[in-house]
Design a protein around this motif. Structure first.
Motif, PDB file in Angstrom:
ATOM      1  N   LYS A  39      18.290  14.320  75.834  1.00  0.00           N
ATOM      2  CA  LYS A  39      17.718  12.976  75.934  1.00  0.00           C
ATOM      3  C   LYS A  39      18.266  12.033  74.869  1.00  0.00           C
ATOM      4  CE  LYS A  39      13.266  14.568  77.777  1.00  0.00           C
ATOM      5  NZ  LYS A  39      11.793  14.557  77.578  1.00  0.00           N
ATOM      6  N   THR A  40      18.760  12.619  73.769  1.00  0.00           N
ATOM      7  CA  THR A  40      19.253  11.788  72.671  1.00  0.00           C
ATOM      8  C   THR A  40      20.727  11.439  72.804  1.00  0.00           C
ATOM      9  OG1 THR A  40      19.766  13.758  71.348  1.00  0.00           O
ATOM     10  CG2 THR A  40      17.550  12.834  71.131  1.00  0.00           C
ATOM     11  N   ALA A  41      21.328  11.749  73.958  1.00  0.00           N
ATOM     12  CA  ALA A  41      22.755  11.454  74.133  1.00  0.00           C
ATOM     13  C   ALA A  41      22.991   9.956  74.055  1.00  0.00           C
ATOM     14  CB  ALA A  41      23.228  12.004  75.478  1.00  0.00           C
ATOM     15  N   GLY A  42      23.946   9.565  73.224  1.00  0.00           N
ATOM     16  CA  GLY A  42      24.235   8.147  73.047  1.00  0.00           C
ATOM     17  C   GLY A  42      25.084   7.584  74.173  1.00  0.00           C
ATOM     18  N   HIS A  43      25.354   6.282  74.057  1.00  0.00           N
ATOM     19  CA  HIS A  43      26.120   5.605  75.089  1.00  0.00           C
ATOM     20  C   HIS A  43      27.554   6.124  75.170  1.00  0.00           C
ATOM     21  CE1 HIS A  43      27.494   2.435  77.748  1.00  0.00           C
ATOM     22  NE2 HIS A  43      28.462   2.147  76.887  1.00  0.00           N
ATOM     23  N   SER A  44      28.137   6.423  73.996  1.00  0.00           N
ATOM     24  CA  SER A  44      29.527   6.903  73.979  1.00  0.00           C
ATOM     25  C   SER A  44      29.644   8.267  74.656  1.00  0.00           C
ATOM     26  CB  SER A  44      30.032   6.991  72.549  1.00  0.00           C
ATOM     27  OG  SER A  44      29.195   7.854  71.770  1.00  0.00           O
ATOM     28  N   LEU A  45      28.703   9.184  74.366  1.00  0.00           N
ATOM     29  CA  LEU A  45      28.734  10.504  74.986  1.00  0.00           C
ATOM     30  C   LEU A  45      28.516  10.402  76.496  1.00  0.00           C
ATOM     31  CD1 LEU A  45      28.903  13.558  74.743  1.00  0.00           C
ATOM     32  CD2 LEU A  45      26.451  13.601  74.239  1.00  0.00           C
ATOM     33  N   THR A  46      27.601   9.545  76.909  1.00  0.00           N
ATOM     34  CA  THR A  46      27.364   9.351  78.337  1.00  0.00           C
ATOM     35  C   THR A  46      28.596   8.784  79.030  1.00  0.00           C
ATOM     36  OG1 THR A  46      25.023   8.953  77.873  1.00  0.00           O
ATOM     37  CG2 THR A  46      25.856   8.265  80.021  1.00  0.00           C
ATOM     38  N   THR A  47      29.275   7.885  78.354  1.00  0.00           N
ATOM     39  CA  THR A  47      30.497   7.314  78.932  1.00  0.00           C
ATOM     40  C   THR A  47      31.582   8.369  79.088  1.00  0.00           C
ATOM     41  OG1 THR A  47      29.975   5.178  77.904  1.00  0.00           O
ATOM     42  CG2 THR A  47      32.243   5.524  78.645  1.00  0.00           C
ATOM     43  N   VAL A  48      31.721   9.223  78.077  1.00  0.00           N
ATOM     44  CA  VAL A  48      32.712  10.297  78.153  1.00  0.00           C
ATOM     45  C   VAL A  48      32.390  11.251  79.305  1.00  0.00           C
ATOM     46  CG1 VAL A  48      33.640  12.314  76.962  1.00  0.00           C
ATOM     47  CG2 VAL A  48      33.341  10.153  75.731  1.00  0.00           C
ATOM     48  N   CYS A  49      31.130  11.617  79.447  1.00  0.00           N
ATOM     49  CA  CYS A  49      30.728  12.526  80.522  1.00  0.00           C
ATOM     50  C   CYS A  49      30.985  11.896  81.889  1.00  0.00           C
ATOM     51  CB  CYS A  49      29.258  12.894  80.376  1.00  0.00           C
ATOM     52  SG  CYS A  49      28.891  13.928  78.935  1.00  0.00           S
ATOM     53  N   THR A  50      30.691  10.605  82.011  1.00  0.00           N
ATOM     54  CA  THR A  50      30.953   9.918  83.277  1.00  0.00           C
ATOM     55  C   THR A  50      32.440   9.884  83.576  1.00  0.00           C
ATOM     56  OG1 THR A  50      28.999   8.529  82.930  1.00  0.00           O
ATOM     57  CG2 THR A  50      30.607   7.777  84.551  1.00  0.00           C
ATOM     58  N   ALA A  51      33.273   9.653  82.554  1.00  0.00           N
ATOM     59  CA  ALA A  51      34.722   9.654  82.746  1.00  0.00           C
ATOM     60  C   ALA A  51      35.210  11.028  83.191  1.00  0.00           C
ATOM     61  CB  ALA A  51      35.422   9.227  81.453  1.00  0.00           C
ATOM     62  N   VAL A  52      34.652  12.094  82.610  1.00  0.00           N
ATOM     63  CA  VAL A  52      35.024  13.453  83.008  1.00  0.00           C
ATOM     64  C   VAL A  52      34.669  13.690  84.475  1.00  0.00           C
ATOM     65  CG1 VAL A  52      34.538  15.902  82.640  1.00  0.00           C
ATOM     66  CG2 VAL A  52      34.895  14.389  80.684  1.00  0.00           C
ATOM     67  N   GLU A  53      33.506  13.227  84.890  1.00  0.00           N
ATOM     68  CA  GLU A  53      33.099  13.392  86.287  1.00  0.00           C
ATOM     69  C   GLU A  53      34.087  12.719  87.231  1.00  0.00           C
ATOM     70  OE1 GLU A  53      29.157  11.918  86.620  1.00  0.00           O
ATOM     71  OE2 GLU A  53      28.370  13.216  85.035  1.00  0.00           O
ATOM     72  N   TRP A  54      34.492  11.502  86.908  1.00  0.00           N
ATOM     73  CA  TRP A  54      35.434  10.786  87.765  1.00  0.00           C
ATOM     74  C   TRP A  54      36.813  11.427  87.746  1.00  0.00           C
ATOM     75  CZ3 TRP A  54      34.316   7.859  91.601  1.00  0.00           C
ATOM     76  CH2 TRP A  54      33.142   7.092  91.602  1.00  0.00           C
ATOM     77  N   VAL A  55      37.224  11.969  86.615  1.00  0.00           N
ATOM     78  CA  VAL A  55      38.523  12.648  86.541  1.00  0.00           C
ATOM     79  C   VAL A  55      38.516  13.890  87.432  1.00  0.00           C
ATOM     80  CG1 VAL A  55      40.044  13.968  85.014  1.00  0.00           C
ATOM     81  CG2 VAL A  55      39.161  11.753  84.276  1.00  0.00           C
ATOM     82  N   VAL A  56      37.437  14.661  87.375  1.00  0.00           N
ATOM     83  CA  VAL A  56      37.348  15.859  88.209  1.00  0.00           C
ATOM     84  C   VAL A  56      37.329  15.475  89.686  1.00  0.00           C
ATOM     85  CG1 VAL A  56      35.907  17.834  88.800  1.00  0.00           C
ATOM     86  CG2 VAL A  56      36.212  17.191  86.407  1.00  0.00           C
ATOM     87  N   TRP A  57      36.548  14.463  90.021  1.00  0.00           N
ATOM     88  CA  TRP A  57      36.543  13.995  91.406  1.00  0.00           C
ATOM     89  C   TRP A  57      37.935  13.546  91.834  1.00  0.00           C
ATOM     90  CZ3 TRP A  57      37.901   9.139  93.115  1.00  0.00           C
ATOM     91  CH2 TRP A  57      37.721   8.902  94.482  1.00  0.00           C
ATOM     92  N   GLY A  58      38.667  12.844  90.938  1.00  0.00           N
ATOM     93  CA  GLY A  58      40.022  12.421  91.248  1.00  0.00           C
ATOM     94  C   GLY A  58      40.957  13.593  91.469  1.00  0.00           C
ATOM     95  N   ALA A  59      40.752  14.699  90.718  1.00  0.00           N
ATOM     96  CA  ALA A  59      41.578  15.885  90.902  1.00  0.00           C
ATOM     97  C   ALA A  59      41.355  16.487  92.288  1.00  0.00           C
ATOM     98  CB  ALA A  59      41.269  16.911  89.807  1.00  0.00           C
ATOM     99  N   PHE A  60      40.093  16.560  92.723  1.00  0.00           N
ATOM    100  CA  PHE A  60      39.813  17.089  94.052  1.00  0.00           C
ATOM    101  C   PHE A  60      40.344  16.151  95.139  1.00  0.00           C
ATOM    102  CE2 PHE A  60      36.758  19.847  91.902  1.00  0.00           C
ATOM    103  CZ  PHE A  60      36.922  21.019  92.614  1.00  0.00           C
ATOM    104  N   ALA A  61      40.243  14.842  94.910  1.00  0.00           N
ATOM    105  CA  ALA A  61      40.790  13.900  95.880  1.00  0.00           C
ATOM    106  C   ALA A  61      42.304  14.035  95.960  1.00  0.00           C
ATOM    107  CB  ALA A  61      40.396  12.478  95.489  1.00  0.00           C
ATOM    108  N   GLY A  62      42.975  14.190  94.813  1.00  0.00           N
ATOM    109  CA  GLY A  62      44.414  14.403  94.821  1.00  0.00           C
ATOM    110  C   GLY A  62      44.799  15.698  95.509  1.00  0.00           C
ATOM    111  N   ASP A  63      43.998  16.736  95.314  1.00  0.00           N
ATOM    112  CA  ASP A  63      44.258  18.006  95.992  1.00  0.00           C
ATOM    113  C   ASP A  63      44.174  17.840  97.509  1.00  0.00           C
ATOM    114  OD1 ASP A  63      44.296  21.075  96.179  1.00  0.00           O
ATOM    115  OD2 ASP A  63      42.375  20.588  97.110  1.00  0.00           O
ATOM    116  N   TYR A  64      43.200  17.080  97.978  1.00  0.00           N
ATOM    117  CA  TYR A  64      43.077  16.835  99.413  1.00  0.00           C
ATOM    118  C   TYR A  64      44.304  16.080  99.939  1.00  0.00           C
ATOM    119  CZ  TYR A  64      41.394  14.953 103.830  1.00  0.00           C
ATOM    120  OH  TYR A  64      41.274  14.601 105.153  1.00  0.00           O
ATOM    121  N   LEU A  65      44.757  15.068  99.209  1.00  0.00           N
ATOM    122  CA  LEU A  65      45.912  14.293  99.655  1.00  0.00           C
ATOM    123  C   LEU A  65      47.182  15.137  99.667  1.00  0.00           C
ATOM    124  CD1 LEU A  65      45.256  10.914  97.796  1.00  0.00           C
ATOM    125  CD2 LEU A  65      44.853  11.452 100.220  1.00  0.00           C
TER     126      LEU A  65
END
Length: 255
Positions: A39-65
């Protein structure tokens, strides 16, 4: 030959990328869970986690293509892999973290099923663990701040997910928000489907075992019948040898 080369290249690609994509999926799970559990995760940590999520999603999208480009019949590939396409496009329709979690689980499941070395039992166990984690984190993220919610901790969420997947439903914990109830419906349907897979797998094992025993029993019966026929033939030969031979007639004297 060109088609065979394309199929071989696609198979090699799937074999090479299987473990890296699974590792990325684990990283996605960690990035998804950290802001919810901490619950104490700051804005910077949340931003990093969100970026990781999008990178992983992009990897799966690239794999599909890439797999689509390697396919010789692309229209058929899209028709037979429509669930992969939906999982790739899902986060773009509504950029919510929950939808990115759903799409990543779908893509991991599709890639795992294409790997021949992963057995059904391993897949079921992985699906159960993944669904428990997904259901717990998803319901905790939407129910923790609800005024009427009673799922406040990760332990409550895990207990609720387990009772929901097994369709027990004690009722001590239940979602109160619309999104939480949608998660509950998906978790219940997934639990019923997995239970059906496990039941069918056990029934298939028993049927195969019974069929194997039946084949073995028929083989033994045929062997006994063949041995019985040989014994009868030997008895007939012995009986023929024991019969007294007919007396030889003396030649008549010439007169």
């Amino acid at each position: 030959m060109r088609g065979m080369d394309g199929q071989s290249a696609q198979a090699r690609w799937e074999q090479v990328t299987q473990r890296p994509l699974l590792a990325l999926a684990v990283g996605f799970a960690v990035a998804y869970a950290v802001p919810i559990v901490d619950k104490t995760a700051g804005h910077s940590l949340t931003t990093v986690c969100t970026a990781v999520e999008w990178v992983v999603w992009g990897a799966f999208a690239g794999d599909y293509l890439v797999r689509l480009a390697m396919s010789r019949q692309r229209k058929q590939f899209v028709r037979t892999h429509w669930l992969d396409l939906c999982a790739v496009l899902l986060p773009l329709l509504q950029p919510l973290r929950l939808l990115r979690m759903v799409s990543t689980l779908m893509l991991v499941g599709r890639r795992a099923r294409m790997a021949s070395q992963i057995q059904l039992t391993t897949y079921v166990v992985g699906a159960v663990v993944g669904l428990l984690m997904f259901g717990s984190l998803a319901v905790l993220s939407v129910e923790r701040d609800s005024p009427n919610g009673n799922i406040r901790t990760l332990g409550d969420a895990l207990w609720w997910s387990f009772t929901t997947m097994t369709t027990v439903g004690y009722g001590d914990h239940a979602p109160t928000t619309g999104l939480g109830r949608m998660v509950a419906v998906g978790l219940m349907l997934s639990g019923i489907a997995l239970l059906g897979v496990v039941t069918a797998n056990i029934a298939t094992w028993f049927l195969a075992r019974f069929e194997k025993d039946d084949v073995e029993e028929r083989r033994q019966t045929e062997a006994i019948e063949a041995l019985t026929a040989e014994v009868r033939a030997l008895r007939a030969e012995v009986a023929a040898l024991r019969e007294p031979s007919a007396p030889l007639r003396e030649p008549s004297a010439k007169t």
